[in-house]
Design an enzyme around this catalytic site. Structure first.
Site, mmCIF file in Angstrom:
data_model
loop_
_atom_site.group_PDB
_atom_site.id
_atom_site.type_symbol
_atom_site.label_atom_id
_atom_site.label_comp_id
_atom_site.label_asym_id
_atom_site.label_seq_id
_atom_site.Cartn_x
_atom_site.Cartn_y
_atom_site.Cartn_z
ATOM 1 N N ALA A 61 -17.185 21.252 -4.616
ATOM 2 C CA ALA A 61 -17.137 20.175 -3.612
ATOM 3 C C ALA A 61 -15.810 20.273 -2.868
ATOM 4 O O ALA A 61 -14.819 20.770 -3.410
ATOM 5 C CB ALA A 61 -17.256 18.828 -4.307
ATOM 6 N N GLY A 100 -19.073 22.280 -8.077
ATOM 7 C CA GLY A 100 -20.296 22.215 -7.280
ATOM 8 C C GLY A 100 -20.814 23.600 -6.924
ATOM 9 O O GLY A 100 -22.018 23.773 -6.698
ATOM 10 N N GLU A 103 -22.808 24.524 -9.810
ATOM 11 C CA GLU A 103 -23.979 23.633 -9.828
ATOM 12 C C GLU A 103 -25.006 24.080 -8.787
ATOM 13 O O GLU A 103 -26.208 24.012 -9.017
ATOM 14 C CB GLU A 103 -23.528 22.187 -9.576
ATOM 15 N N GLU A 123 -14.436 20.236 -13.157
ATOM 16 C CA GLU A 123 -14.322 18.859 -12.662
ATOM 17 C C GLU A 123 -13.439 18.001 -13.554
ATOM 18 O O GLU A 123 -12.717 17.123 -13.068
ATOM 19 C CB GLU A 123 -15.709 18.213 -12.555
#
Ligand SMILES: CC/C=C/CC(=O)SCCNC(=O)CCNC(=O)[C@H](O)C(C)(C)COP(=O)(O)OP(=O)(O)OC[C@H]1O[C@@H](n2cnc3c(N)ncnc32)[C@H](O)[C@@H]1OP(=O)(O)O
Length: 715
Positions: A61, A100, A103, A123
């Site tokens: 992210a 992310g 992910e 994270e």
């Protein structure tokens, strides 16, 4: 953005483009949605490959978007759309797939990684959890124990480990996109039913409760008050015990708590602060982007005690040629053995061969004549260091940078021993020097920008986070530690015990309280510094020095030979010299009682708040003085030094960030209160910059530099 192209006729290629790490910004997320939709709508396209521009799949992210208003599609539906696709989607992982980014790859049906790629869910290090379904998909893919390990530590794994764990399907040494395209074509048309991770049952564990209990205990012990690792365990437990959709709900709830916690903000600040310190500046105006470092290929280390050995290991591991000098033959032999052992152990861990050949050992300082840079690491004694610097000036070739590893001695005084003081800088390493990430690079008034740039660059090469600071007693770290330790000592005089003070500081999140830390470092270190500063003078009134309150408690312990762990006693007692298990010492308690009686002090009840405020706010106040004097360029420099070098809890950002969180007005008020109660303690007197910041409306930490600039311009 995400660029869509068609290759080999029937493959849709989606390339993430968002330098420097292809983070999943709003634009990138929208680009993925549009590209997937387009590829699924094109009948000629049989399969899709997702890759990242410039050899980096995706760094996760976009952290810069955190805390701002959310725009663009959220990650979870984007990944669900990929997973639900009727055509196979293959992630081509080069460089990094983090957070992310991984992910996203887990939402794909297949993952092909380059052998040099690193994968992980870091994270937790940002105070978060993998909340784009990572906490639910990873355990389903690789099982609970392995997922717990990766998610709670945030560690990056190599492609080889990822293959072994089952995270990736194939590893290639060649062009990853080509390999992914070939792979995608080979599976086009096959059923994808068994490839959608969200539909997998989580592998069963017969001892589920025991596994989670053990995991929770482990993270609580290591977390020092951080909440994200605990939430990570809870999220994985949801994956193991709930259907996917409910697990996702739990993941979302936990993430909401973390996201709004001050800890996530602190850890994200810390992430950017560690990068910001590389963009250093000096009061002269010299800066990182206008000062060119000289390349260092060969370096010398003078003095092979504990620090010199660690520095030698760090340099050799980074591939530099090192001349390691120790004038005492016996110590040279011992050091050679110790350094080789350290290199061998390090190499074994990394699965490489030890760089033993990078080092040549010598007992003769004249052998450093052809090196580019010298790091003097002899005993912390100015007279000795001066002698070494004079010798170095005679034997080194012109232009050789001369660095001193010192924790607080005057760099300029040392520089005055050489004909070229502009080539001299301090390099304050932290023990163990080959392990600790922090390096204080200390410039004197005559250090050239190039010398600073070279030391900063060398720090980077050997894997340190280097912070450039000005020359003053104790530099940044130890200077701020001094009022903190003084307060801890004063609290003992007033009625506290070392155990209580340490307990409060450890509950705050320090790895060790003030007294356990002093016992570990050796009480004699501070004693020597106080002696050199003329503070340990027989016949002086015991509790006053130079008109200020002074606690001689540490000196009195040293006079008894209690130097801490190494002698088996200090503020605590130990089973034997060198033991690490600190036990409360009845002798010390009686000694404190006798001391108080002798000085007419009446012990009073001291609470948690007073311990924290006096120790921390006096340290923070010194930090503001350091900023005011321009010794550190900004609060980030101080915070990085404290987090990486002094075990300040990372989830509290650092002392200056903590002051911002507490509120500058509150810090100022409490300092005023304590200074009124202790007018003979100057370190409790709020400094000018703190007052100015409060008077300017207590701006947030990222705007302090504006006020600091104004203060400097008024000087
Ligand atoms: C709904 C919320 C979901 C969250 C899930 C997440 O994905 S959270 C983010 C998870 N990702 C990470 O934690 C990765 C963080 N980045 C790194 O670990 C490293 O930067 C790296 C990717 C391993 C690269 O390391 P390297 O040493 O090569 O470079 P730098 O660290 O100096 O970074 C270069 C610049 O890139 C910026 N940057 C890195 N990652 C991000 C990111 N995810 N978002 C935004 N920006 C990122 C970094 O700040 C550097 O830029 P500067 O201008 O120098 O600060």
């Amino acid at each position: 953005m995400a660029q869509y192209t068609r290759i080999s006729g029937s493959v849709g290629l989606i390339t993430l483009k968002n330098p420097p790490v292809n983070a999943l910004s709003a634009v990138v997320r929208q680009g993925i949605v549009d590209s997937v939709e387009r590829a699924l709508g094109e009948p000629e396209v049989k399969c899709l490959v997702i890759c990242g521009q410039s050899g980096k799949f995706c760094g996760g992210a976009d952290i810069r978007e955190f805390g701002k208003k959310m725009t663009g599609p959220p990650l979870i539906p984007v990944f669900h759309a990929i997973e639900a696709a009727a055509k196979p989607v293959v992630a081509a992982i080069e460089g990094i797939a983090l957070g992310g980014g991984l992910e996203l790859a887990l939402g794909c049906h297949y993952r092909i990684a380059h052998s040099k790629a690193k994968l992980g869910l870091p994270e937790v290090t940002l105070g978060l959890l993998p909340a784009a379904a990572g906490s639910q998909r990873l355990p389903r893919l690789i099982g609970v124990p392995a997922a717990l390990d990766l998610i709670t530590t945030g560690r990056h794994v190599t492609a080889a480990e990822a293959l072994q764990l089952g995270i990736v399907d194939q590893v290639t040494d060649h062009n990853t996109v080509d390999a992914a395209v070939k792979f995608a074509l080979s599976v086009a048309g096959q059923s994808l039913d068994a490839r959608r991770i969200s539909t997998f049952p989580c592998p069963r564990l017969s001892n589920l409760d025991a596994v989670f209990e053990a995991a929770m205990q482990k993270v609580r012990q290591a977390a020092r008050g951080a909440i994200a690792p605990i939430a990570c365990v809870q999220a994985v437990r949801a994956a193991a015990t709930l259907p996917y959709a409910q697990g996702l709900e739990r993941e979302k709830e936990l993430m909401a708590t973390l996201f709004t916690s001050g800890q996530a903000r602190a850890l994200q600040y810390s992430f950017f602060a560690q990068r910001a310190v590389g963009r250093w500046s000096m009061p002269s105006g010299a800066r990182w982007d206008t000062s060119k470092p000289k390349p260092i290929r060969k370096a010398a280390v003078i003095g092979l005690g504990t620090m010199g050995r660690g520095i030698t290991v760090g340099l050799a591991q980074a591939g530099l040629s090192v001349v390691a000098v120790e004038t005492q033959e016996k110590q040279l032999m011992e050091a050679k053995q110790a350094v080789s052992g350290m290199l061998e152990r390090g190499a074994k861990k990394r699965g490489v061969s030890p760089p033993l050949g990078n080092i040549s050992y010598s007992s003769n300082i004249k052998t450093v004549g052809d090196v580019d840079l010298v790091i003097e690491a002899v005993f912390e004694d100015m007279a000795l260091k001066k002698e070494v610097f004079q010798q170095l000036s005679a034997v080194c070739r012109p232009g050789t940078f001369l660095c001193t590893n010192t924790s607080g001695l005057d760099i300029d005084d040392l520089a005055s021993q050489t004909p070229n003081p502009e080539l001299v800088v301090g390099m304050h390493f932290f023990a163990p020097a080959h392990v600790m990430k922090l390096l204080e690079v200390v410039y004197g008034p005559r250090s050239s920008p190039q010398a600073v740039a070279t030391a900063m660059q060398l720090g980077k090469v050997i894997g340190k986070v280097s912070v450039a600071v000005g020359n003053c007693q104790g530099f940044v770290g130890n200077r701020m530690l001094s009022p903190y330790l003084s307060q801890a000592n004063f609290l003992l005089e007033e009625g506290a015990t070392p155990e209580f003070v340490d307990q409060v500081l450890e509950e705050f999140g320090f790895a060790m309280g003030a007294f356990r830390m002093s016992d570990l470092s050796g009480l004699d270190v501070g004693w020597r510094v106080r002696k050199a500063a003329g503070l340990v003078v027989p016949g002086q009134p015991a509790r006053m020095r130079q008109g200020c309150r002074y606690s001689p408690l540490g000196d009195l312990l040293c006079e008894q030979g209690r130097f801490g762990q190494k002698t088996g006693s200090g503020w605590y007692q130990y089973d034997k010299p060198g033991s690490r298990v600190a036990k409360p010492d009845p002798w010390l308690h009686s000694f404190l009682e006798e001391y108080r009686t002798r000085h007419g002090l009446v012990a009073r009840r001291i609470d948690h708040q007073e311990v924290l405020e006096r120790c921390l706010y006096s340290l923070i106040n010194e930090g503001f003085r350091i900023l005011e004097e321009g010794i550190a360029a900004g609060p980030e420099d101080i915070d990085v030094i404290y987090v990486l070098g002094y075990s300040w809890p990372r989830h509290r950002g650092g002392p200056m960030f903590y002051a911002d969180m507490v509120g500058l007005t509150r810090v100022l008020e409490r300092l005023e209160f304590y200074h009124q109660a202790h007018p003979d303690v100057p370190s409790l007197q709020p400094c000018n910059l703190l007052r100015k910041l409060v008077a300017s409306g207590s701006p947030p930490i990222h705007r302090w530099r504006e006020v600091i600039k104004k203060v400097h311009s008024q000087l």
